[in-house]
Write a protein that holds these residues in place. Structure first.
Motif, PDB file in Angstrom:
ATOM      1  N   GLY A 233       0.710  -1.353   0.030  1.00  0.00           N
ATOM      2  CA  GLY A 233       0.246   0.184   0.086  1.00  0.00           C
ATOM      3  C   GLY A 233       0.673   1.367  -0.259  1.00  0.00           C
TER       4      GLY A 233
ATOM      5  N   ASN B 224      -0.784   5.593   5.602  1.00  0.00           N
ATOM      6  CA  ASN B 224      -1.491   6.333   4.981  1.00  0.00           C
ATOM      7  C   ASN B 224      -2.769   7.163   5.621  1.00  0.00           C
ATOM      8  OD1 ASN B 224      -0.258   5.330   2.457  1.00  0.00           O
ATOM      9  ND2 ASN B 224      -1.379   3.479   2.352  1.00  0.00           N
TER      10      ASN B 224
ATOM     11  N   LYS C 164       1.313  -4.766   5.219  1.00  0.00           N
ATOM     12  CA  LYS C 164      -0.070  -4.008   4.661  1.00  0.00           C
ATOM     13  C   LYS C 164      -0.458  -3.238   5.953  1.00  0.00           C
ATOM     14  CE  LYS C 164      -1.590  -7.484   1.317  1.00  0.00           C
ATOM     15  NZ  LYS C 164      -1.810  -6.464   0.187  1.00  0.00           N
TER      16      LYS C 164
ATOM     17  N   SER D 168      -1.066   1.047   5.945  1.00  0.00           N
ATOM     18  CA  SER D 168      -2.222   1.341   6.273  1.00  0.00           C
ATOM     19  C   SER D 168      -2.281   2.527   7.233  1.00  0.00           C
ATOM     20  CB  SER D 168      -3.002   0.229   6.677  1.00  0.00           C
ATOM     21  OG  SER D 168      -4.531   0.927   7.085  1.00  0.00           O
TER      22      SER D 168
END
Length: 426
Positions: free
Chosen positions: A73, A409, A402, A406
């Motif tokens: 991501g 982000n 991930k 996350s």
């Protein structure tokens, strides 16, 4: 430059560095071709040599690293591999800063910080910035110098918000790669990366390349086994035999980096629902699990109405050796979670679908457990999936990556939202 497939219209050369060339792609607006070279350098090209095959090795390594980060991501300029020695990327205007992240003290850090012993471990990670200026040997910069430089690549002013985003991103990228290399019993000692601004989206993304020139890697944490470019830097004399040794190290890394993309022995989440009336709630859990790279299976069983069947289903998933987290979804009186928790050593999460009328009363059957039960309760289906993924992330670097991306982000989105709101308020 190696020949490109005929369908690619290679245009103007935008830049040429020590190890690569960047070309505009005429038939793909906003895209560039990043072409690796066989050259290897050290000390800002004070030492430089040709190493046959290095372009392909470096390109393969960078492609694997970018795919790994993107799968997690992380936003990067990388688009796709084009040939053995080139990849296609989003056209970025680069920010002329090397972001260096260190876990272990070695190299130039020791020269700049006398008294610190090699091997000193940084927790949290040590962050440093260096201004890309070959004539002055890439001097170290402070955050204040970067802010005062007032860079504006692709029209994006680099202020405090942008510096904070790059700093946070560097740490997250390092940690994801560190966790990944640990699966190969290899210590990621330090790493340098660069960011650019996508000329189309005006977004800061990880750009340039990450290959065996970009980091120090010590198998088993042992410097004497180092596999990175430091081996070339340390050569007293560059001989054909020495260059073959350097090439073997680069090949070792390029082969091992492929293994970082391979999932570990995957775990699974088994969602047990008391009734199909809870299906919509359970589908949210499954969707969130899937986004985090965790397999999710839905079953229907009632611990009140069919306890023998509930325990049979439990035994089915205990007996095949696959790491499993059970999620119990039962409204009203939740017997499902406690019965499961009392009869398995695997983790059990209660995720009751609460209703407006009796929810405040019903939730106590999930919260107040008999003694000896370690059953957690999480009301949000997405959060229940995240908690299960965190359990698997302890042993699966791709799931952990991930989760880590996350976190980054979410932080970046909040930072940008605050910046936008402040701009509107002025």
């Amino acid at each position: 430059m190696t020949s490109s497939p005929p369908e690619l219209k290679v245009g103007q050369k935008l830049n040429e560095g020590k190890t690569k060339q960047i070309f505009l792609l005429e038939d793909q607006p906003g895209m560039v071709l990043v072409q690796s070279k066989d050259q290897i350098t050290a000390g800002n090209a004070v030492r430089k040599d040709q190493m046959e095959g290095k372009a392909a090795i470096a390109n393969g390594t960078a492609g694997c690293v970018f795919r790994l980060l993107q799968d997690c991501g992380i936003k990067t300029a990388f688009v796709k591999q084009h040939s053995d020695t080139a990849f296609i990327a989003a056209h970025c205007e680069m920010i002329p800063i090397e972001w260096v992240c260190r876990r272990v003290a070695t190299g130039s850090f020791l020269k700049r910080n006398p008294g610190v012993k090699e091997g000193y471990r940084f927790s949290p990670l040590k962050m440093e910035m260096f201004f890309k200026d070959d004539a002055n040997n890439d001097p170290q910069w402070s955050e204040e110098q970067l802010l005062e430089a007032k860079f504006s690549p692709a029209g994006l002013a680099i202020g405090q918000c942008e510096v904070d985003v790059m700093s946070r991103s560097t740490v997250a990228i390092f940690e994801i790669l560190e966790k990944s290399w640990a699966t190969q019993d290899c210590t990621l000692v330090d790493m340098k990366i660069e960011f650019g601004v996508n000329v189309k989206t005006k977004e800061i993304v990880l750009a340039d390349v990450i290959d065996n020139d970009s980091w120090r890697l010590w198998p088993a944490g042992d410097r004497s086994q180092q596999k990175d470019k430091q081996v070339y830097r340390d050569l007293k004399e560059v001989t054909p035999e020495a260059m073959q040794m350097v090439k073997r190290n680069f090949e070792w890394v390029s082969e091992r980096v492929k293994l970082l993309l391979e999932p570990r022995a995957g775990g699974r989440v088994v969602v047990l629902m008391g009734s199909t009336s809870d299906l919509a709630h359970c589908e949210k859990i499954r969707k969130a699990c899937t986004s985090l790279g965790v397999r999710c299976i839905l079953r229907v069983t009632s611990a009140h109405k069919g306890p023998d069947e509930t325990l049979r289903i439990k035994a089915q998933y205990e007996g095949d050796g696959v790491p499993t987290v059970f999620v119990a979804v039962a409204g009203r009186s939740n017997g499902l979670g406690p019965v499961m928790s009392g009869n398995t050593a695997y983790p059990v999460i209660n995720c009751p679908p609460l209703t407006p009328d009796w929810g405040a009363q019903d939730v106590w059957s999930s919260l107040r457990m008999p003694s000896g039960l370690g059953c957690s309760t999480i009301l949000s289906p997405e959060a229940a999936a995240q908690f299960a993924a965190q359990i698997f992330g302890l042993t699966d670097h791709l799931v952990w990556g991930k989760l880590r991306a996350s976190m980054l982000n979410t932080w970046v989105a909040l930072k940008l939202a605050d910046q936008k709101l402040q701009a509107c308020s002025l």
